[in-house]
Design an enzyme around this catalytic site. Structure first.
Site, PDB file in Angstrom:
ATOM      1  N   GLY A  46       0.880  -1.678  -0.294  1.00 32.75           N
ATOM      2  CA  GLY A  46      -0.004  -0.187  -0.243  1.00 32.75           C
ATOM      3  C   GLY A  46       0.867   1.539   0.179  1.00 32.75           C
ATOM      4  CG  ASP A  98      -7.689 -14.575   0.869  1.00 29.20           C
ATOM      5  OD1 ASP A  98      -8.287 -13.789   0.993  1.00 29.20           O
ATOM      6  OD2 ASP A  98      -8.559 -15.624   0.040  1.00 29.20           O
ATOM      7  CG  ASP A 145      -5.448  10.413  15.983  1.00 28.86           C
ATOM      8  OD1 ASP A 145      -5.259  11.279  15.030  1.00 28.86           O
ATOM      9  OD2 ASP A 145      -7.015  10.915  15.884  1.00 28.86           O
ATOM     10  CG  HIS A 146      -0.780  11.227  11.196  1.00 30.95           C
ATOM     11  ND1 HIS A 146      -2.855  10.852  10.781  1.00 30.95           N
ATOM     12  CD2 HIS A 146      -0.778  12.339  10.872  1.00 30.95           C
ATOM     13  CE1 HIS A 146      -3.278  12.287  10.350  1.00 30.95           C
ATOM     14  NE2 HIS A 146      -1.978  12.410  10.149  1.00 30.95           N
ATOM     15  CG  HIS A 175      -6.472  13.571  12.999  1.00 29.21           C
ATOM     16  ND1 HIS A 175      -5.929  12.787  13.253  1.00 29.21           N
ATOM     17  CD2 HIS A 175      -6.741  13.746  11.730  1.00 29.21           C
ATOM     18  CE1 HIS A 175      -6.371  11.911  11.796  1.00 29.21           C
ATOM     19  NE2 HIS A 175      -6.112  12.017  11.302  1.00 29.21           N
TER      20      HIS A 175
END
Ligand code: BG6
Length: 489
Positions: free
Chosen positions: A15, A86, A179-180, A242
């Site tokens: 990703g 998978d 939660d960046h 956030h």
């Protein structure tokens, strides 16, 4: 640095987030010696059929800017193993478990495992359940920790269901919900500024503070993420997570210690005193927006992959109240949106004026006393400005703004890790201070859900703001009604 032995198992290895953020962060931790260079491996999984060689190329590519040499990047990449997987096929987890044990032996990792789920959210629960059921967790004295990406559910019910699914395999203290924003330097600095300074903490209450304004503004639109975004909207994408996290840090009482359990329990207490609105309260105190057209810029409904009748909000403003002794009657205004004037995150703490203005009263003052404002700039520049009133040099008593400014230096900037690097580091050390606990997430959903419900039933008048502006007019009226205005126009 304490060098921790660790085996990572990453779901979502092909990703975008992995390439942009996770590999560079893990590389930095490896380079700085936080991850034990000898005793470290990562199994990456994804649906695609990749060879280890292909995986290594991707890793080298994503870390090369931070590497001293190609050899260093290659050395790092050699610890990476790819498995096509998978997530719904139970047998695949047996294979993963076997592979993990093999690598654990090979690198003598001693059972420390970090599972990182960074993939489509509908699979979070499935992955977690299968990990335990198929013995992917180690049982020889090492740690097993789960890092999980957002979104954590799409309302309270789905979040609770996900949480229960995770709970079948991991205890709450093994779960690290990302939660960046909690990994941002200035967000962490709020706690230092508050609890390290009686000067600030002493006035951090409704006696001195008039209102608080939290703005998370974005210049870009939804780009290529419309598929996700149109089903989410700004309330879920930016407010529930956030913004709520920042509010809890701004409003919490002083924790007993700076340990994760103590910090979290105060954050939860703060969130529990946040007023949950009635449907009419929502209509009165929350504003939603969707951007229209501006020159070449298409309106939201004509962006790629957005349905022409979409009622998804790309902007939210609201007034949040905390019903406790410290904050009674202090409005916390929040706003976020796409396609706004600029990209920035800031917090403005607006203080009350002196009850009596002796300068004006004596007829000697020219100019008004302004509200003191403490502005914490979270992004893009890390700085703090305290706006005071002072005297203008010269005869008479003319007032003028006097700003005390601290700007992060280049050296400090260089020493500031990216949010992901910091958060992965914390997870390796088992420190959950900067992760969202279930109670926090659950409470934030309860708050957001009532807003969502009203908005899902009432027809909005979209579009209602112009790209490049600071949002709909109603967001200004929200403050004007209380005799306030946005500090950042
Ligand atoms: C993400 C949202 O959580 O945060 C995005 O999904 C948003 O829509 C991003 O752009 C903003 O993060 P930052 O760190 O750039 O302010």
């Amino acid at each position: 640095a304490t060098a921790t032995r660790a085996l990572f198992m990453l779901f979502g290895a092909t990703g975008d987030l992995a390439k942009r953020k996770l590999y560079p962060s893990i590389f930095n931790l490896y380079k700085k010696g936080y991850i034990d260079q000898e005793h470290f491996a990562l199994i990456g999984t994804g649906r695609r059929e990749w060879s280890d060689d292909k995986f290594h190329e991707v890793i080298v590519e994503s870390v090369k800017d931070n590497a001293e040499s190609e050899d260093e990047a290659k050395g790092f990449a050699s610890h990476f193993y790819y498995m096509s997987h998978d997530v719904t096929n139970p047998e695949h987890y047996d294979a993963l478990s076997e592979y993990a044990n093999k690598l654990d032996d090979k690198y003598d990792i001693q059972g420390n495992r970090i599972f990182y789920i960074s993939m489509a959210p509908n699979f979070f629960g499935t992955v977690a359940k299968n990990l335990k059921a198929h013995n992917c967790l180690s049982d020889n004295g090492g740690f097993n920790r789960l890092i999980i990406e957002k979104p954590f559910g799409r309302d309270y019910e789905s979040a609770e269901e996900l949480n229960n699914a995770l709970g079948k395999s991991f205890n709450e203290n093994q779960v690290y919900r990302i939660d960046h924003y909690l990994g941002k330097e200035m967000v962490q600095n709020i706690l230092a500024l508050r609890f390290g300074n009686p000067l600030i903490e002493g006035i951090w209450n409704n006696k001195y503070i008039k209102n608080v304004q939290v703005t998370l503004a974005e210049k870009l639109g939804v780009e290529e993420r419309a598929g996700y975004y149109d089903g989410a909207g700004a309330l879920r994408d930016m407010i529930q997570n956030h913004t709520m996290q920042m509010l809890s840090i701004l409003t919490m009482e002083d924790p007993v210690s700076f340990k994760d359990v103590d910090v979290r329990s105060e954050k939860i207490r703060a969130l529990r005193s946040m007023r949950i609105y009635s449907p009419d309260g929502v209509r009165e105190n929350f504003v939603r927006g969707q951007y229209g057209k501006n020159g070449d810029q298409a309106d939201y409904r004509h962006e790629d992959n957005v349905p022409e009748n979409s009622n998804t909000e790309t902007y939210v403003a609201g007034k949040v109240m905390f019903d406790n002794q410290r904050w009674a009657n202090v409005p916390f205004y929040i706003r976020t949106g796409k396609m706004l004037a600029d990209k920035f995150t800031r917090i403005d703490i607006v203080f009350k004026k002196p009850l009596i203005d002796i300068f004006a009263a004596s007829g000697k003052q020219e100019g008004d006393l302004q509200n003191n404002v403490l502005t914490l700039f979270v992004d893009p520049v890390n700085k703090v400005i305290l706006h005071l009133n002072g005297k203008k040099a010269g005869q008479g008593m003319e007032m003028q703004p006097l700003d005390l400014t601290h700007v992060q230096s280049d050296a400090e900037k260089a020493a500031t890790p990216e949010p992901y690097e910091r958060l992965i580091h914390d997870a390796i050390l088992g420190d959950a201070t900067n992760f969202a606990s279930w109670d926090e997430v659950g409470r934030a959903w309860k708050f957001a859900d009532v807003i969502r419900n009203v908005w899902d039933h009432d027809q909005p008048a979209f579009p209602n703001y112009t790209p490049g502006s600071m949002g709909p007019k109603a967001a200004d009226e929200l403050l004007a009604r209380d005799g306030n205005e946005w500090i950042k126009k």
